[in-house]
Scaffold this active site. Structure first.
Site, short mmCIF file in Angstrom:
data_model
loop_
_atom_site.label_atom_id
_atom_site.label_comp_id
_atom_site.label_asym_id
_atom_site.label_seq_id
_atom_site.Cartn_x
_atom_site.Cartn_y
_atom_site.Cartn_z
N CYS A 234 36.82 58.79 44.40
CA CYS A 234 37.05 57.89 43.55
C CYS A 234 37.51 58.32 42.49
CB CYS A 234 36.21 56.97 43.10
SG CYS A 234 36.47 55.81 41.77
N ASP A 309 43.24 50.90 43.39
CA ASP A 309 41.87 50.88 42.71
C ASP A 309 42.29 49.52 42.03
OD1 ASP A 309 38.91 50.39 42.63
OD2 ASP A 309 38.81 52.03 42.30
N HIS A 310 41.34 49.47 40.71
CA HIS A 310 41.27 48.25 39.88
C HIS A 310 42.61 48.10 39.83
CE1 HIS A 310 37.12 49.31 39.34
NE2 HIS A 310 37.22 48.91 39.84
N TYR A 323 40.75 42.48 40.46
CA TYR A 323 41.40 42.48 42.20
C TYR A 323 42.52 42.21 42.25
CZ TYR A 323 38.12 46.05 43.61
OH TYR A 323 37.28 47.37 43.78
C1 DNO Z 1 34.60 48.64 41.85
C2 DNO Z 1 33.95 49.23 43.23
C3 DNO Z 1 32.99 49.32 43.58
C4 DNO Z 1 32.25 50.18 45.06
C5 DNO Z 1 31.07 50.49 44.96
C6 DNO Z 1 30.98 50.70 46.20
O1 DNO Z 1 35.18 47.36 41.55
O2 DNO Z 1 34.80 50.61 43.44
O3 DNO Z 1 32.36 48.24 42.83
O4 DNO Z 1 32.60 49.56 45.21
O5 DNO Z 1 30.31 51.22 44.00
O6 DNO Z 1 30.04 50.74 46.74
#
Ligand code: DNO
Length: 353
Positions: A234, A309-310, A323
């Site tokens: 990440c 991601d976000h 999301y």
């Molecule tokens: C946030 C995500 C985390 C991720 C968890 C994986 O939005 O990147 O919540 O899903 O940490 O276990």
């Protein structure tokens, strides 16, 4: 690489039909949300999720997450039973064709932010982390942005008390115990496990956090040397500590062939310390050079799943913070555009067969 998108199941305001229409989209990242943490996920439920996704013309690429019960993180006496349940879930997922499972080992809280609807200059809203604000927050007395009360106030107090006696090394021991038992099962089941870093990658509220930097990734991978024991790289999480070079961490894990999943989000470091806002994905909006991220993946001919991601909330969209559909869709097509240009510039295929 191939592009995926997180979907929160039937209750998600973003539908599978929406997701399918995003250019370059291949797969879904999802989970079963209504099974109590620590219980086995039955094969029928997994199959149903898979069928729903396939009926919409997509594939179930990654499970994010199978949550690790707090008793395992704390090393309680009942952990063997819970690890066996976890192992059975992994076997069931493998039997239904799931190839990748993302999880984390963060005590009590998963990702943490100080605000979920911070208004950026252009009028969009984003998740932010203001270190000073977070220092003022006390999870014993108030609920944090984005967190439903899964614990009562009393339970929260007990668990925070208990963690006061858990050091980083204790947490490493408990993680090692878990990994040594789960990875052999994952190998047999054909499932690649992918640990998500702590987000943000340093202790908060006095709780230990250990998956935080390059040394931690190295130590983690050394616990069990297997392709099934890998990471969710990440980028945004690692980059939110200015001492980390997130691309260097990515290249390190690629070199060891242990990048099993990528979250590609940009963040913009703000202020003096470790505060940040979650910016739009393109490099010019944040502190991460996204070209370098995609270039690293291409240099290693990486074939795994990646997801934007976000996202910010734009165009008046409302929904689950981070999301929504629109900004994540823009992120996905941007990342795919970088991939196409890097691949072609290097004379390589850019669509995986
Ligand atoms: C946030 C995500 C985390 C991720 C968890 C994986 O939005 O990147 O919540 O899903 O940490 O276990």
């Amino acid at each position: 690489m191939y592009m995926t998108f997180r979907w929160y199941g039937e209750d998600d305001p973003v539908t599978l039909e929406n997701i399918r229409q995003i250019p370059t989209m291949k797969g879904i990242v999802s989970a079963i949300y209504d099974i109590e943490v620590g219980q086995v996920w039955p094969r029928e439920r997994i199959r149903k999720l898979k069928d729903t996704i396939e009926d919409a013309g997509l594939e179930l690429s990654v499970i994010e997450s199978v949550p690790v019960p707090e008793d395992i993180k704390l090393g309680h006496d009942n952990r063997d039973e819970l690890i066996e349940n976890y192992a059975q879930t992994i076997r069931n997922l493998g039997a239904e064709g799931v190839k990748t499972v993302c999880y984390n080992f963060m005590p009590v809280f998963d990702w943490t932010r100080s605000e979920l609807e911070y208004e950026l200059e252009d009028g969009s809203t984003a998740l932010i982390f203001d270190e000073e604000e977070v220092k003022k927050m006390d999870p014993r007395t108030l609920s944090l942005p984005g967190w439903d009360e899964s614990y009562t106030a009393e339970e929260m107090n007990d668990i925070m008390d208990e963690y006061e006696n858990v050091s980083d090394e204790d947490l490493w021991d408990n993680l090692t115990y878990f990994i040594e038992r789960i990875i052999p099962v994952a190998e047999e089941a054909g499932v690649k496990m992918a640990i998500h870093p702590d987000d943000p990658p340093y202790p908060i509220f006095g709780l230990p956090r250990i998956i935080t930097d390059k040394e931690a990734v190295e130590r983690f991978l050394d616990i069990y040397d297997s392709p099934n024991n890998g990471v969710t790289l990440c980028i945004g999480s690692y980059a939110s500590d200015p001492k980390n070079d997130a691309v260097e961490i990515l290249r390190y894990a690629l070199e060891r062939d242990r990048v099993n999943f990528v979250h590609a989000r940009n963040i913009k470091l703000t202020g003096e310390g470790r505060s940040f806002e979650e910016s739009a994905h393109p490099s010019e909006y944040g502190s991460i050079d996204m070209y370098e991220v995609i270039k690293a993946l291409s240099d290693y001919d990486w074939e795994g799943p990646i997801r934007p991601d976000h996202g910010r909330m734009i165009w008046g969209e409302t929904g689950r913070a981070g999301y929504g559909l629109y900004d994540r869709a823009l992120g996905a097509t941007y990342l795919s555009g970088l991939w196409e240009s890097v691949r072609k510039a290097n004379g390589k295929d850019y669509i995986e067969k």
